[in-house]
Design a protein around this motif. Structure first.
Motif, PDB file in Angstrom:
ATOM      1  N   GLU B  30      -7.311   1.939  11.266  1.00 46.86           N
ATOM      2  CA  GLU B  30      -8.170   0.955  11.602  1.00 46.86           C
ATOM      3  C   GLU B  30      -9.818   1.369  11.815  1.00 46.86           C
ATOM      4  O   GLU B  30     -10.704   0.754  11.146  1.00 46.86           O
ATOM      5  CB  GLU B  30      -7.971   0.027  12.869  1.00 46.86           C
ATOM      6  N   ASP B  51     -12.489  -2.429  11.761  1.00 48.32           N
ATOM      7  CA  ASP B  51     -11.629  -3.142  10.729  1.00 48.32           C
ATOM      8  C   ASP B  51     -12.537  -3.319   9.613  1.00 48.32           C
ATOM      9  O   ASP B  51     -13.689  -3.300   9.915  1.00 48.32           O
ATOM     10  CB  ASP B  51     -11.241  -4.459  11.608  1.00 48.32           C
ATOM     11  N   LYS B  71      -9.950  -1.467   3.640  1.00 46.33           N
ATOM     12  CA  LYS B  71      -9.791  -0.680   5.022  1.00 46.33           C
ATOM     13  C   LYS B  71      -9.656   0.749   4.897  1.00 46.33           C
ATOM     14  O   LYS B  71     -10.298   1.513   5.580  1.00 46.33           O
ATOM     15  CB  LYS B  71      -8.277  -0.882   5.333  1.00 46.33           C
TER      16      LYS B  71
END
Lengths: 111, 110
Positions: B30, B51, B71
């Motif tokens: 993340e 994120d 991501k």
């Protein structure tokens, strides 16, 4: 505030032990880390210690944590010329999620 | 093994150019970070992201912006490069507890 302090240089002879010291300010940090950076390269995670531990040993590396004094040290036994690098101490404050680094200690190992 | 890949090892750009530094990680982390490293100053955090499409300023965001559309990819943008942005730039990704670094990009602005 958040701050991590290290001395900038350390010189040792091959075969001696090296001790690199670090002080940090956030006593609630959960993890404390040592990274190694060889010339021209990125940082490599060397070892880490959880804040509920006093000591961690991994082959030639020993990490000591004194929470009362907010002092972290990395001892390298039988230092070799291949250990010459910059060593960074780092912490992650619990709410921050980001690594806070010291200035780095340049270890020079002389034959 | 975790892999964090930065698009260039060495880059030379002219003052005023727009510069893109790309970073890709393959572990579905993340958190991603951009640091710059200068002698005697250690690593200073420029921007980080928790994120996709989220970003937060670090300690020295002036003159930089970032983009995280996917991501795995975190881009650092120098809107108008200046000579004081000559530095080593390091990207990192993290699942939370510790960070993995790319090999670094040494940027020279002339």
């Amino acid at each position: 505030g958040e701050d991590v302090e290290q001395s900038l240089f350390l010189s040792v002879r091959e075969g001696d032990s090296s001790v690199i010291n670090c002080t940090y300010t956030d006593s609630s940090s959960t993890y404390l880390y040592w990274y190694k950076q060889e010339p021209g390269a990125g940082l490599q995670l060397l070892t880490y210690i959880f804040s509920n531990m006093d000591m961690k040993q991994d082959q030639r590396l020993t990490v000591l944590l004194n929470k009362k004094d907010k002092h972290l040290s990395l001892r390298i036994a039988d230092t070799q010329t291949g250990d010459s690098a910059i060593y960074f101490c780092a912490e992650i404050p619990p709410l921050g999620g980001k690594l806070i680094f010291g200035q780095g200690t340049e270890l020079s190992v002389k034959p | 093994d975790v892999k964090v890949t930065q698009s260039s090892r060495y880059l030379v750009k002219r003052t005023g150019e727009k510069v893109f530094l790309e970073c890709v990680q393959d572990m579905d982390h993340e958190n991603m970070f951009w640091y710059r490293q200068d002698p005697g100053l250690g690593l200073r955090l420029i921007y980080f992201s928790y994120d996709v499409k989220m970003k937060e300023k670090g300690d020295i965001p002036e003159g930089y912006s970032v983009s995280r559309e996917k991501k795995e990819r975190f881009s650092l943008i120098l809107e108008s490069a200046s000579t004081n942005q000559t530095s080593m730039y390091l990207c990192a990704s993290s699942p939370r507890e510790y960070a993995f670094f790319g090999q670094g990009t040494r940027l020279t602005v002339v």
